[in-house]
Design a protein around this motif. Structure first.
Motif, PDB file in Angstrom:
ATOM      1  N   GLY A 186      24.198  38.482  19.927  1.00  0.00           N
ATOM      2  CA  GLY A 186      23.053  37.988  19.366  1.00  0.00           C
ATOM      3  C   GLY A 186      23.520  36.535  18.642  1.00  0.00           C
ATOM      4  O   GLY A 186      22.809  35.544  18.815  1.00  0.00           O
ATOM      5  N   THR A 187      24.684  36.495  18.111  1.00  0.00           N
ATOM      6  CA  THR A 187      24.850  35.255  17.360  1.00  0.00           C
ATOM      7  C   THR A 187      25.387  34.113  18.546  1.00  0.00           C
ATOM      8  O   THR A 187      25.093  33.192  18.191  1.00  0.00           O
ATOM      9  CB  THR A 187      26.463  35.707  16.532  1.00  0.00           C
ATOM     10  N   LEU A 188      26.090  34.665  19.475  1.00  0.00           N
ATOM     11  CA  LEU A 188      26.504  33.727  20.760  1.00  0.00           C
ATOM     12  C   LEU A 188      25.293  32.852  21.131  1.00  0.00           C
ATOM     13  O   LEU A 188      25.235  31.786  21.453  1.00  0.00           O
ATOM     14  CB  LEU A 188      27.490  34.301  21.692  1.00  0.00           C
ATOM     15  N   GLU A 189      24.096  33.892  21.375  1.00  0.00           N
ATOM     16  CA  GLU A 189      22.859  33.291  22.050  1.00  0.00           C
ATOM     17  C   GLU A 189      22.409  32.201  21.001  1.00  0.00           C
ATOM     18  O   GLU A 189      21.893  31.246  21.371  1.00  0.00           O
ATOM     19  CB  GLU A 189      21.916  34.410  22.093  1.00  0.00           C
ATOM     20  N   LYS A 190      22.451  32.567  19.610  1.00  0.00           N
ATOM     21  CA  LYS A 190      21.862  31.543  18.550  1.00  0.00           C
ATOM     22  C   LYS A 190      22.656  30.108  18.821  1.00  0.00           C
ATOM     23  O   LYS A 190      22.376  29.071  18.572  1.00  0.00           O
ATOM     24  CB  LYS A 190      21.950  32.077  17.126  1.00  0.00           C
ATOM     25  N   VAL A 191      24.157  30.533  18.919  1.00  0.00           N
ATOM     26  CA  VAL A 191      25.028  29.167  18.871  1.00  0.00           C
ATOM     27  C   VAL A 191      24.754  28.453  20.250  1.00  0.00           C
ATOM     28  O   VAL A 191      24.670  27.144  19.985  1.00  0.00           O
ATOM     29  CB  VAL A 191      26.539  29.732  18.848  1.00  0.00           C
ATOM     30  N   GLU A 192      24.564  29.054  21.031  1.00  0.00           N
ATOM     31  CA  GLU A 192      24.203  28.459  22.472  1.00  0.00           C
ATOM     32  C   GLU A 192      22.981  27.569  22.320  1.00  0.00           C
ATOM     33  O   GLU A 192      22.919  26.396  22.823  1.00  0.00           O
ATOM     34  CB  GLU A 192      24.049  29.255  23.938  1.00  0.00           C
ATOM     35  N   LYS A 193      21.871  28.212  21.844  1.00  0.00           N
ATOM     36  CA  LYS A 193      20.849  27.309  21.664  1.00  0.00           C
ATOM     37  C   LYS A 193      21.019  26.252  20.694  1.00  0.00           C
ATOM     38  O   LYS A 193      20.392  24.962  21.070  1.00  0.00           O
ATOM     39  CB  LYS A 193      20.003  28.323  20.889  1.00  0.00           C
ATOM     40  N   HIS A 194      21.900  26.570  19.517  1.00  0.00           N
ATOM     41  CA  HIS A 194      22.069  25.208  18.793  1.00  0.00           C
ATOM     42  C   HIS A 194      22.778  24.145  19.383  1.00  0.00           C
ATOM     43  O   HIS A 194      22.794  22.958  19.189  1.00  0.00           O
ATOM     44  CB  HIS A 194      22.936  25.945  17.462  1.00  0.00           C
ATOM     45  N   LEU A 195      23.891  24.580  20.309  1.00  0.00           N
ATOM     46  CA  LEU A 195      24.637  23.691  21.005  1.00  0.00           C
ATOM     47  C   LEU A 195      23.992  22.563  22.068  1.00  0.00           C
ATOM     48  O   LEU A 195      24.050  21.528  22.163  1.00  0.00           O
ATOM     49  CB  LEU A 195      25.825  24.336  21.732  1.00  0.00           C
ATOM     50  N   GLU A 196      23.076  23.445  22.546  1.00  0.00           N
ATOM     51  CA  GLU A 196      22.095  22.639  23.391  1.00  0.00           C
ATOM     52  C   GLU A 196      21.300  21.649  22.773  1.00  0.00           C
ATOM     53  O   GLU A 196      21.080  20.626  23.446  1.00  0.00           O
ATOM     54  CB  GLU A 196      21.067  23.716  24.106  1.00  0.00           C
ATOM     55  N   ARG A 197      20.401  22.050  21.525  1.00  0.00           N
ATOM     56  CA  ARG A 197      19.819  21.093  20.653  1.00  0.00           C
ATOM     57  C   ARG A 197      20.893  19.962  20.417  1.00  0.00           C
ATOM     58  O   ARG A 197      20.374  18.847  20.287  1.00  0.00           O
ATOM     59  CB  ARG A 197      19.220  21.710  19.509  1.00  0.00           C
ATOM     60  N   ARG A 198      21.861  20.079  19.981  1.00  0.00           N
ATOM     61  CA  ARG A 198      23.067  19.160  19.589  1.00  0.00           C
ATOM     62  C   ARG A 198      23.441  18.345  20.776  1.00  0.00           C
ATOM     63  O   ARG A 198      23.335  17.163  20.665  1.00  0.00           O
ATOM     64  CB  ARG A 198      24.467  19.592  19.046  1.00  0.00           C
ATOM     65  N   ARG A 199      23.499  18.829  22.082  1.00  0.00           N
ATOM     66  CA  ARG A 199      23.925  18.126  23.143  1.00  0.00           C
ATOM     67  C   ARG A 199      22.703  17.056  23.592  1.00  0.00           C
ATOM     68  O   ARG A 199      22.916  15.896  23.652  1.00  0.00           O
ATOM     69  CB  ARG A 199      23.913  18.965  24.347  1.00  0.00           C
ATOM     70  N   ASP A 200      21.251  17.545  23.353  1.00  0.00           N
ATOM     71  CA  ASP A 200      20.236  16.504  23.454  1.00  0.00           C
ATOM     72  C   ASP A 200      20.075  15.436  22.597  1.00  0.00           C
ATOM     73  O   ASP A 200      19.851  14.277  22.888  1.00  0.00           O
ATOM     74  CB  ASP A 200      18.933  17.539  23.342  1.00  0.00           C
ATOM     75  N   GLU A 201      20.743  15.830  21.388  1.00  0.00           N
ATOM     76  CA  GLU A 201      20.426  14.857  20.107  1.00  0.00           C
ATOM     77  C   GLU A 201      21.726  13.879  20.606  1.00  0.00           C
ATOM     78  O   GLU A 201      21.563  12.647  20.248  1.00  0.00           O
ATOM     79  CB  GLU A 201      20.775  15.322  18.741  1.00  0.00           C
ATOM     80  N   PHE A 202      22.919  14.215  20.905  1.00  0.00           N
ATOM     81  CA  PHE A 202      23.947  13.441  21.212  1.00  0.00           C
ATOM     82  C   PHE A 202      23.518  12.393  22.671  1.00  0.00           C
ATOM     83  O   PHE A 202      24.010  11.255  22.366  1.00  0.00           O
ATOM     84  CB  PHE A 202      25.479  14.049  21.491  1.00  0.00           C
ATOM     85  N   ALA A 203      22.804  12.992  23.524  1.00  0.00           N
ATOM     86  CA  ALA A 203      22.512  12.251  24.724  1.00  0.00           C
ATOM     87  C   ALA A 203      21.448  11.114  24.115  1.00  0.00           C
ATOM     88  O   ALA A 203      21.494   9.891  24.643  1.00  0.00           O
ATOM     89  CB  ALA A 203      21.482  13.242  25.711  1.00  0.00           C
ATOM     90  N   ARG A 204      20.565  11.635  23.199  1.00  0.00           N
ATOM     91  CA  ARG A 204      19.586  10.422  22.787  1.00  0.00           C
ATOM     92  C   ARG A 204      20.399   9.661  21.949  1.00  0.00           C
ATOM     93  O   ARG A 204      20.084   8.130  22.134  1.00  0.00           O
ATOM     94  CB  ARG A 204      18.575  11.269  22.014  1.00  0.00           C
ATOM     95  N   PHE A 205      21.391  10.028  21.252  1.00  0.00           N
ATOM     96  CA  PHE A 205      22.213   8.962  20.316  1.00  0.00           C
ATOM     97  C   PHE A 205      22.803   8.168  21.429  1.00  0.00           C
ATOM     98  O   PHE A 205      23.024   6.918  21.054  1.00  0.00           O
ATOM     99  CB  PHE A 205      23.208   9.740  19.592  1.00  0.00           C
ATOM    100  N   GLY A 206      23.580   8.654  22.412  1.00  0.00           N
ATOM    101  CA  GLY A 206      24.153   7.845  23.487  1.00  0.00           C
ATOM    102  C   GLY A 206      23.256   6.735  23.939  1.00  0.00           C
ATOM    103  O   GLY A 206      23.828   5.545  24.129  1.00  0.00           O
ATOM    104  N   ASP A 207      22.144   6.963  24.318  1.00  0.00           N
ATOM    105  CA  ASP A 207      21.222   6.085  24.937  1.00  0.00           C
ATOM    106  C   ASP A 207      20.714   4.864  23.874  1.00  0.00           C
ATOM    107  O   ASP A 207      20.789   3.763  24.410  1.00  0.00           O
ATOM    108  CB  ASP A 207      19.782   6.825  25.207  1.00  0.00           C
ATOM    109  N   GLU A 208      20.586   5.329  22.669  1.00  0.00           N
ATOM    110  CA  GLU A 208      20.267   4.462  21.719  1.00  0.00           C
ATOM    111  C   GLU A 208      21.382   3.507  21.320  1.00  0.00           C
ATOM    112  O   GLU A 208      21.181   2.251  21.072  1.00  0.00           O
ATOM    113  CB  GLU A 208      19.807   5.064  20.478  1.00  0.00           C
ATOM    114  N   LEU A 209      22.550   3.844  21.465  1.00  0.00           N
ATOM    115  CA  LEU A 209      23.824   3.312  21.301  1.00  0.00           C
ATOM    116  C   LEU A 209      23.999   2.012  22.452  1.00  0.00           C
ATOM    117  O   LEU A 209      24.330   1.084  22.242  1.00  0.00           O
ATOM    118  CB  LEU A 209      25.036   4.083  21.192  1.00  0.00           C
TER     119      LEU A 209
END
Length: 163
Positions: free
Chosen positions: A100-123
């Motif tokens: 259950g914790t792993l599933e939450k971490v995976e969701k969190h990492l996916e959100r972070r990946r999207d944020e980093f991609a957006r940050f990369g595009d802005e940069l």
């Protein structure tokens, strides 16, 4: 506390099973000690209605309340979970909690990946704008003047003159 969208672990069979096993264990330990719900809730400093929901297997219990109940019963918190999960071993219960914790971490990492991609595009956009800006300014001003720098005397010539 508001429930997050997509977080259905609270209603999953695994969670409900562990919650029910915990409730049964608390009730069994309470009855072994000849305590009423009211007595145990008073000793544990947990409100009567909240304790009743926990023991019925429908109340969500915090770690703090679990520690208070375990202390009032004279057992460890780990003892409360022993056998939780339909008679499975403690290792199986730990695996269920970790998954259950792993599933939450995976969701969190996916959100972070999207944020980093957006940050990369802005940069990239920022860098593109600022690479073009100095060129445009240079064209408007014309070439920069050449600056002469003062030469440093050579060490060898200094040494020859001192002898």
């Amino acid at each position: 506390m508001a429930r997050r969208r997509g977080d259905d672990f609270e209603n999953s069979e695994v969670f409900l099973e562990v919650q029910g096993a915990l409730a049964r264990k608390i009730k069994r330990l309470r009855l072994d000690r000849d305590l009423s719900q009211r007595q145990l809730s008073s000793i544990a400093d947990v409100s009567g209605p909240h304790f009743g929901l926990i023991e019925a297997g429908v109340g969500n219990v915090s770690l703090l309340v679990l520690v208070k109940i375990a202390k009032a019963l004279g057992v460890s918190v780990a003892d409360l979970f022993e056998g939780a999960g339909s008679g499975k071993s403690g290792v199986d219960s730990a695996i269920v909690r970790l998954s259950g914790t792993l599933e939450k971490v995976e969701k969190h990492l996916e959100r972070r990946r999207d944020e980093f991609a957006r940050f990369g595009d802005e940069l990239k956009d920022f860098m593109k704008e600022h690479r073009e800006a100095p060129r445009a300014i240079a064209v408007e001003r014309g070439p920069e003047p050449v600056r002469k720098t003062r030469r440093q005397p050579r060490l060898a010539s200094r040494e020859q003159g001192s002898t």
